[in-house]
Design a protein around this motif. Structure first.
Motif, PDB file in Angstrom:
ATOM      1  N   GLN A  66       0.833  -1.205   0.000  1.00 56.49           N
ATOM      2  CA  GLN A  66       0.000   0.000   0.000  1.00 56.49           C
ATOM      3  C   GLN A  66       0.866   1.253   0.000  1.00 56.49           C
ATOM      4  OE1 GLN A  66      -3.599   0.290  -0.158  1.00 56.49           O
ATOM      5  NE2 GLN A  66      -2.800   2.302  -0.718  1.00 56.49           N
ATOM      6  N   GLN A  67       1.971   1.197   0.763  1.00 57.56           N
ATOM      7  CA  GLN A  67       2.885   2.344   0.791  1.00 57.56           C
ATOM      8  C   GLN A  67       3.489   2.595  -0.593  1.00 57.56           C
ATOM      9  OE1 GLN A  67       5.679   1.289   3.868  1.00 57.56           O
ATOM     10  NE2 GLN A  67       4.204   1.674   5.530  1.00 57.56           N
ATOM     11  N   ARG A  68       3.811   1.523  -1.291  1.00 54.31           N
ATOM     12  CA  ARG A  68       4.372   1.707  -2.639  1.00 54.31           C
ATOM     13  C   ARG A  68       3.332   2.331  -3.573  1.00 54.31           C
ATOM     14  NH1 ARG A  68       5.254   0.012  -7.801  1.00 54.31           N
ATOM     15  NH2 ARG A  68       7.436   0.153  -8.508  1.00 54.31           N
ATOM     16  N   ILE A  69       2.096   1.872  -3.467  1.00 55.29           N
ATOM     17  CA  ILE A  69       1.034   2.450  -4.286  1.00 55.29           C
ATOM     18  C   ILE A  69       0.894   3.937  -3.991  1.00 55.29           C
ATOM     19  CG2 ILE A  69      -1.474   2.482  -4.668  1.00 55.29           C
ATOM     20  CD1 ILE A  69      -1.380  -0.590  -4.161  1.00 55.29           C
ATOM     21  N   ASP A  70       0.916   4.294  -2.714  1.00 49.86           N
ATOM     22  CA  ASP A  70       0.817   5.704  -2.346  1.00 49.86           C
ATOM     23  C   ASP A  70       1.975   6.498  -2.944  1.00 49.86           C
ATOM     24  OD1 ASP A  70      -1.419   5.024  -0.888  1.00 49.86           O
ATOM     25  OD2 ASP A  70      -0.347   4.900   1.035  1.00 49.86           O
ATOM     26  N   PRO A 113      -6.104   5.745 -10.429  1.00 51.37           N
ATOM     27  CA  PRO A 113      -6.963   4.937  -9.548  1.00 51.37           C
ATOM     28  C   PRO A 113      -6.357   3.569  -9.216  1.00 51.37           C
ATOM     29  CG  PRO A 113      -8.191   5.826 -11.417  1.00 51.37           C
ATOM     30  CD  PRO A 113      -6.752   6.019 -11.714  1.00 51.37           C
ATOM     31  N   ALA A 114      -5.651   2.962 -10.161  1.00 52.25           N
ATOM     32  CA  ALA A 114      -5.064   1.628  -9.963  1.00 52.25           C
ATOM     33  C   ALA A 114      -3.767   1.570 -10.769  1.00 52.25           C
ATOM     34  CB  ALA A 114      -6.020   0.535 -10.395  1.00 52.25           C
ATOM     35  N   GLN A 121      -0.747 -10.687  -7.262  1.00 54.59           N
ATOM     36  CA  GLN A 121      -1.848 -10.081  -8.002  1.00 54.59           C
ATOM     37  C   GLN A 121      -2.657  -9.170  -7.093  1.00 54.59           C
ATOM     38  OE1 GLN A 121      -3.846 -13.474  -9.670  1.00 54.59           O
ATOM     39  NE2 GLN A 121      -2.116 -14.022 -10.947  1.00 54.59           N
ATOM     40  N   PHE A 122      -3.140  -8.050  -7.693  1.00 52.84           N
ATOM     41  CA  PHE A 122      -3.830  -7.012  -6.933  1.00 52.84           C
ATOM     42  C   PHE A 122      -5.177  -6.679  -7.567  1.00 52.84           C
ATOM     43  CE2 PHE A 122       0.701  -6.244  -7.031  1.00 52.84           C
ATOM     44  CZ  PHE A 122       1.075  -5.858  -5.761  1.00 52.84           C
ATOM     45  N   HIS A 171      -6.492   2.214  -3.262  1.00 57.50           N
ATOM     46  CA  HIS A 171      -6.477   1.330  -2.086  1.00 57.50           C
ATOM     47  C   HIS A 171      -6.553  -0.131  -2.518  1.00 57.50           C
ATOM     48  CE1 HIS A 171      -6.880   4.692   0.701  1.00 57.50           C
ATOM     49  NE2 HIS A 171      -7.849   5.169  -0.086  1.00 57.50           N
ATOM     50  N   ILE A 172      -5.775  -0.972  -1.872  1.00 56.47           N
ATOM     51  CA  ILE A 172      -5.776  -2.399  -2.181  1.00 56.47           C
ATOM     52  C   ILE A 172      -7.045  -3.030  -1.626  1.00 56.47           C
ATOM     53  CG2 ILE A 172      -4.592  -4.596  -1.860  1.00 56.47           C
ATOM     54  CD1 ILE A 172      -1.986  -3.048  -1.505  1.00 56.47           C
TER      55      ILE A 172
END
Length: 812
Positions: free
Chosen positions: A12-16, A97-98, A171-172, A178-179
């Protein structure tokens, strides 16, 4: 495989972080995009204000040209930069968004440590311009995500094969940054992810499948070597989705040499065009050209004939069984779509080089100036080695010369003198200007004879203009007469038919030769064809053979710009149509998609084995892929529908659970109790209405009420009137939208619904073996729910199934 809480938080931190970097780069790009757009608008608006125009001297003309060119170059540069930045900004906004849907840790042989590869819908580089934060799903390394489980793996690059090992595959499902779903898998694309994606409702448009591409679909997408790629896929196997992702892949891989307008999709109907129209834009690519084969037929032949479309033809086949001549018409449809008839037309072309060629008289002012016999003599006077189309071209040039000579002769005729008296001032002024230009500006206009000759020439040229145009368009060739001759000259056709039969080509069983060596019911077929043509109509089964004969005679028109042609629902194309498309697009590669089990038209073509399609380019340039697994429908629906097919056991359902299909019948229906049929039907309509409302309340946004024919659809629409978002779908409906759609089964091909209700599943509606595939097609449109309604004896296609695969409810 579950992921620890710490790993989840780390991801999640990487996505942020990635989203922060996306926003940062967007904050730099978007103002530039806006400024460039304003500059482009401003330059266009004031283009001529910046250009000095002076045409009094040659030097001034040069200065004006240079000024125009400079201003145009500035505009072109601004537009190009704006497009590039706009595309870059659009890609980033799509990622926000993703940012990605997959991760693989790949350790290349001889390298250490493993590289983390995050896969998304497009690439995103860090600010250094070198570090990939996200890899586009179409990059070579991203193929590992689709093709391999953890363990040894390899992928091809322009520099050669790269080998190594996948240490982790993750896979996500990410929504709004948000995951929502995260797992490690040892499979290709995990069933868990597919379950999440496939459990969603159907939309008004097809969705991209880049997050869930299966290995066999990836093989379709990345095939870049075959001239002809044939995909036979079970209903719901994702063949159309894979083909559209294939287009995006090819545009990405060959972005320097291939553009979207060099690709054409032949789709089954306008509704389907709307349904798939958003897939490529969602992937950051422009839409390719989309059309139907019927549109092309109208483009080429619409001035000569009223052309029947395939939907009117299938309505006839489905609904007019009891009309006189029905058996002959259906026999003719099948024969005219066969390889045998294709070879008849090809043999006919060879025969025309020797005899039977037909021409039209060239007529001017009700007088024949070049007779059809003179044209025939000229045609057969050429060297026999000259091919047919070249002879016609030579005749065109000869005829234009003849017309020029006749034009000179006509100038002195009395009718020309008579028309001189009716010329207006504008025509006189035009002649005066032409004569002054010819003799020089300084000379006065005082030559009455020269004036009259010029005016005579203008008059005659104008009268000959339509003739010249017809000759240039080769209208002196009597193509309709040539086609009619096949049905008028029995001995000629017998000879051609035997020649085609000698090639040992297959012919449908229904068209087995009769005692005269002709197709069954040939006399009736001929009478029907000639009667329609004499009325100016061209039945659908005749349209492509007619156009093919015309092209063989006059020379094929070709399109050398198009490089890729995709044909969906290809099982409904005849050998004629495939042969024609091959000649029309001589430089293209073809991707052909279909399912022979959904071949609802009479001219169906199989796509497996040694078929006419596979023979177009030969085995060395052809690859055939068969998809057996169905993803669209629940396991229960697939187990129900595959039982209708002879080889249905080959279809593999995806393991997504749902309720069994439900068959609703009326109390007393078909039981010999004297119950009024209308009463039974009314009870079923009331239950159907209640079920649709319940489905809507339960979240189904796309519901298909599927009928056998357009006429039945009209009746169903009236019966269900009052439901919210009820729409009647016709053959010319331009768009696919959410709601309750009442639609004929043959128009529903290629689309899907949350729930499908078969309006009439009785034996009255579906009992002929020729209707089995239509019924199967209707049922396989359902993703989550399938309901069938029968006011009488149930169709044998359901009655013969194992009762365990469906449930029955009686409606009081």
């Amino acid at each position: 495989m579950s992921v620890s809480k710490e790993e989840w938080q780390h991801e999640q931190q990487r996505i942020d972080l990635v989203r922060t970097k996306l926003r940062k780069q967007l904050s730099k790009i978007e103002p530039d995009v806006g400024q460039l757009k304003s500059q482009v608008v401003d330059i266009r608006k004031h283009f001529w204000d910046e250009v000095t125009v002076n045409l009094s001297h040659d030097d001034d003309i040069l200065d004006t040209y240079l000024s125009l060119r400079q201003q145009a170059e500035v505009l072109s540069e601004r537009e190009r930069t704006h497009r590039q930045l706009k595309r870059q900004a659009d890609r980033m906004n799509r990622l926000l968004p993703a940012p990605y849907f997959g991760r693989i840790d790949f350790k290349e042989d001889g390298a250490n440590p493993a590289e983390r590869v995050y896969v998304g819908v497009s690439s995103f580089l860090d600010e250094d311009g070198e570090t990939f934060l996200v890899y586009d799903w179409r990059t070579p390394i991203a193929s590992l995500y689709y093709d391999y489980a953890p363990g040894p793996a390899e992928y091809n690059t322009p520099g050669g094969l790269v080998e190594g090992e996948i240490e982790l595959k993750r896979q996500f499902i990410i929504r709004d940054g948000h995951i929502h779903f995260l797992f490690d898998t040892g499979l290709m694309i995990g069933d868990e992810l597919l379950q999440q994606v496939l459990s969603k409702g159907a939309g008004s448009q097809m969705k991209t499948i880049v997050a869930t591409i299966q290995k066999e679909q990836n093989r379709i997408i990345r095939n870049d070597s075959s001239r002809m790629l044939i995909v036979q896929g079970a209903a719901g196997s994702g063949k159309t989705s894979a083909a559209l992702q294939r287009v995006a892949y090819l545009l990405y891989k060959h972005r320097k040499t291939l553009t979207a307008d060099q690709m054409v999709l032949f789709s089954p109907n306008p509704l389907f065009n709307s349904y798939v129209s958003t897939v490529l834009p969602e992937l950051g690519e422009e839409n390719m050209q989309q059309t139907t084969f019927q549109d092309y037929l109208h483009h080429r032949l619409g001035r000569r004939f009223n052309i029947e479309d395939p939907f009117d033809q299938i309505e006839y086949v489905l609904a007019d069984e009891k009309t006189p001549g029905y058996a002959a018409r259906v026999s003719g449809i099948r024969y005219k779509a066969s390889t045998r008839f294709l070879h008849v037309i090809q043999a006919y072309k060879d025969q025309l080089l020797k005899e039977h060629m037909l021409f039209k008289d060239i007529i001017f002012r009700d007088q024949v100036i070049v007779s059809r016999q003179a044209l025939s003599d000229r045609f057969y006077g050429y060297d026999p080695a000259i091919r047919l189309a070249n002879r016609i071209e030579l005749m065109k040039e000869w005829l234009l010369e003849e017309l020029a000579a006749y034009q000179e002769q006509e100038m002195q005729e009395d009718w020309v003198r008579d028309e001189l008296d009716f010329l207006d001032k504008e025509q006189y002024q035009r002649a005066y200007n032409q004569l002054r230009k010819r003799r020089g500006r300084a000379e006065s206009f005082d030559d009455a004879d020269a004036e009259e000759q010029l005016l005579r020439k203008m008059i005659v040229r104008e009268h000959f203009k339509p003739l010249r145009s017809r000759v240039k368009r080769l209208r002196f060739v009597d193509v309709p007469g040539l086609y009619r001759q096949l049905y008028e000259n029995k001995l000629l056709f017998q000879s051609l038919h035997r020649t085609a039969a000698a090639a040992d080509t297959p012919v449908p069983a229904e068209n087995a030769d009769d005692r005269d060596g002709l197709p069954a019911r040939w006399d009736e077929i001929c009478a029907y064809t000639l009667e329609r043509m004499n009325r100016g109509d061209l039945p659908y089964e005749d349209a492509t053979p007619f156009l093919y004969l015309q092209e063989l005679t006059e020379g094929f028109r070709t399109n050398t710009i198009v490089r890729h042609v995709l044909i969906d629902e290809a099982q409904d194309y005849s050998p004629f149509q495939f042969e024609f498309l091959k000649r029309l697009f001589p430089r293209c590669r073809m991707t052909v998609l279909g399912d022979f089990n959904q071949a609802v038209f009479a001219q169906a073509t199989t796509l497996e084995g040694s078929t006419p399609v596979a023979g177009l380019y030969g085995p060395g340039e052809t690859e055939q892929i068969v998809l057996h697994r169905s993803y669209r429908s629940t396991r229960e629906i697939v187990e129900f529908t595959r039982g209708m097919l002879k080889d249905g056991a080959q279809i593999e359902p995806f393991d997504r659970e749902g309720g069994k299909p439900v068959v609703f019948t009326s109390a007393g229906a078909g039981a010999g109790k004297g119950t009024d049929a209308n009463t039974c039907a009314d009870a079923l309509v009331r239950r159907m209405t209640a079920e649709i409302k319940a489905l809507q309340a339960d979240g189904s946004t796309s519901i298909g009420v599927i009928c056998k024919t357009a006429a039945e659809s009209e009746r169903a629409f009236e019966a269900l009137n009052g439901l919210d978002e009820l729409r009647l779908i016709r053959k010319d409906t331009p768009s696919f939208e959410k709601g309750v759609m009442v639609i004929p089964a043959y128009l529903a091909k290629g689309v899907e619904f949350d729930a499908v209700l078969i309006y009439d599943a009785s034996a009255v509606a579906y009992s002929r073996e020729s209707e089995r595939k239509l019924f199967y097609t209707a049922c396989t449109r359902a993703m989550h729910k399938l309901q069938l309604y029968s006011a009488g004896t149930l169709t044998p296609f359901v009655a013969e199934l194992d009762p365990a695969v469906y449930t029955v409810e009686t409606v009081e």
